[in-house]
Design a protein around this motif. Structure first.
Motif, short mmCIF file in Angstrom:
data_model
loop_
_atom_site.label_atom_id
_atom_site.label_comp_id
_atom_site.label_asym_id
_atom_site.label_seq_id
_atom_site.Cartn_x
_atom_site.Cartn_y
_atom_site.Cartn_z
N VAL A 11 -49.83 -43.29 24.94
CA VAL A 11 -49.62 -44.77 25.28
C VAL A 11 -50.04 -44.77 27.41
O VAL A 11 -50.81 -45.61 27.50
N GLU A 12 -49.49 -43.56 27.66
CA GLU A 12 -49.59 -43.38 29.30
C GLU A 12 -51.75 -43.76 29.57
O GLU A 12 -51.64 -44.31 30.49
N THR A 13 -51.62 -42.28 28.58
CA THR A 13 -53.84 -42.68 28.69
C THR A 13 -54.63 -44.13 28.91
O THR A 13 -55.28 -44.46 29.48
N LEU A 14 -53.66 -44.68 27.67
CA LEU A 14 -54.16 -45.54 26.96
C LEU A 14 -54.22 -46.84 28.26
O LEU A 14 -55.02 -47.32 29.04
N LEU A 15 -53.29 -46.90 28.59
CA LEU A 15 -52.63 -48.05 30.44
C LEU A 15 -53.57 -47.37 31.36
O LEU A 15 -53.88 -48.37 31.71
N ALA A 63 -60.03 -51.01 33.62
CA ALA A 63 -61.15 -51.04 33.14
C ALA A 63 -61.34 -53.01 33.34
O ALA A 63 -62.01 -53.70 32.63
N SER A 64 -60.11 -52.98 33.18
CA SER A 64 -59.57 -54.51 33.40
C SER A 64 -60.26 -55.30 34.38
O SER A 64 -61.10 -56.11 34.77
N LEU A 65 -60.40 -54.15 35.86
CA LEU A 65 -60.74 -55.10 36.27
C LEU A 65 -62.32 -54.43 37.05
O LEU A 65 -62.68 -55.84 36.62
N LEU A 66 -62.69 -53.54 36.34
CA LEU A 66 -65.02 -53.77 36.41
C LEU A 66 -64.99 -54.24 35.10
O LEU A 66 -66.58 -54.18 35.10
N ALA A 74 -59.00 -62.77 38.96
CA ALA A 74 -57.82 -63.12 38.57
C ALA A 74 -57.50 -62.99 37.45
O ALA A 74 -56.00 -62.05 36.68
N HIS A 75 -58.27 -62.18 36.43
CA HIS A 75 -58.35 -62.06 35.14
C HIS A 75 -58.46 -60.71 34.68
O HIS A 75 -57.14 -60.37 34.16
N GLY A 76 -59.20 -59.93 35.77
CA GLY A 76 -59.32 -58.75 36.17
C GLY A 76 -57.70 -58.26 36.89
O GLY A 76 -57.49 -57.76 35.95
N GLY A 77 -57.79 -58.74 37.95
CA GLY A 77 -55.95 -58.81 38.08
C GLY A 77 -54.72 -58.90 37.51
O GLY A 77 -53.74 -57.74 37.38
N TYR A 78 -54.89 -59.87 36.67
CA TYR A 78 -53.76 -59.95 35.20
C TYR A 78 -53.39 -59.16 34.91
O TYR A 78 -52.96 -58.12 33.85
N ASN A 79 -54.71 -58.38 33.76
CA ASN A 79 -54.87 -57.29 33.07
C ASN A 79 -54.26 -56.02 33.05
O ASN A 79 -53.84 -55.53 33.05
N ALA A 80 -54.56 -55.99 34.57
CA ALA A 80 -54.52 -54.59 35.66
C ALA A 80 -52.66 -54.31 35.56
O ALA A 80 -52.20 -53.58 35.56
N PHE A 113 -51.44 -53.64 32.16
CA PHE A 113 -51.09 -51.84 31.74
C PHE A 113 -50.58 -51.70 33.08
O PHE A 113 -50.26 -50.01 32.70
N GLY A 114 -50.14 -51.73 34.13
CA GLY A 114 -49.89 -51.12 35.16
C GLY A 114 -48.36 -51.24 35.30
O GLY A 114 -47.39 -50.28 35.00
N SER A 115 -47.68 -52.07 35.19
CA SER A 115 -46.22 -51.95 35.02
C SER A 115 -46.38 -51.90 33.57
O SER A 115 -45.17 -50.88 33.69
#
Length: 243
Positions: A130-134, A140-143, A224-230, A233-235
């Motif tokens: 899970v940690e690796t995936l997140l 990946a979300s941002l870029l 906004a979309h990339g930041g939201y997803n990031a 996953f960051g949290s």
């Protein structure tokens, strides 16, 4: 000075709203088809590893980009059709990003309290730690994910619908199609959990559509979309290390 809005391009013909609605649906289906086809090489590699997972994400999202590019080329709208200018209202971008994340956090907290699992099964049911995936999904979300999906759903589909529909109609149309594309990731979830996740995706997608309409920049929606997803996953990564 009020924020610029994503003004519709002059329509190339006088076809009906039903033609445009059908075109938006067809473009969505084509995007999903392209995403599926392009991600096949990663699937054929067999074992799911961080490398093959990243490859699958990149290739899958490239399908959305390919669909958007194909559409503007075959309709003679050209690559200039995309509103690629940088937004001037970065504060608005930050507000939508953080607001969407706060909204999802409240919904998830409420769902957990009710005994529901709001996590998309397609992301948690993998052999990757899970940690690796997140950690992988943050960049990946941002870029990749945010830019690719917004290019198709807001920069292409919403703008296309805006040629015939009001701003509200175009935002709703693109938002619903965006949410429906995520249904396959929720098929193994329970009914209430799937409905909850789909509702969040719809409302968050509408906020990206509103942002695009207000700023006239697909880059704003991408950020906004990339930041939201990031942030999601960051949290999640932070929680796995605290628990």
């Amino acid at each position: 000075m009020p924020a610029a809005s994503a003004t519709p391009s002059p329509a190339p013909d006088q076809r009906s709203v039903w033609w445009y609605a059908g075109g938006a649906v067809a473009l969505t289906v084509f995007g999903v088809l392209m995403s599926t086809i392009l991600s096949l090489p990663a699937v054929l590699l067999g074992a799911v590893t961080p490398g093959t997972f990243v490859l699958s994400v990149v290739l899958g999202e490239a399908g959305f980009v390919a669909a958007a590019a194909f559409f503007v080329l075959i309709t003679d709208r050209g690559m200039a059709y995309f509103d690629r200018g940088l937004p001037s209202a970065w504060g608005m971008v930050a507000a939508v990003t953080l607001g969407a994340f706060a909204f999802r956090t409240v919904v998830v907290a409420g769902a957990v309290a009710l005994g529901l699992d709001p996590s998309p099964p397609s992301l948690v049911d993998t052999p990757i730690p899970v940690e690796t995936l997140l950690a992988v999904m943050i960049p990946a979300s941002l870029l990749v994910v945010g830019p690719a999906e917004e290019l198709l759903f807001r920069g292409t589909i919403q703008k296309y619908l805006r040629e015939r529909f009001s701003a509200t109609g175009a935002i709703l149309g693109a938002g619903v199609l965006f949410a429906l594309v995520h249904v396959p990731t929720l098929v193994v979830a329970s009914g209430p959990s799937a409905a909850l996740s789909l509702g969040v995706i719809l409302l968050v997608g509408l906020s990206f559509g509103w942002l695009y309409e207000r700023t006239g920049s697909v880059v704003a929606a991408m950020a906004a979309h990339g930041g939201y997803n990031a942030l999601i996953f960051g949290s999640g990564l932070l929680l796995t290390r605290l628990v």
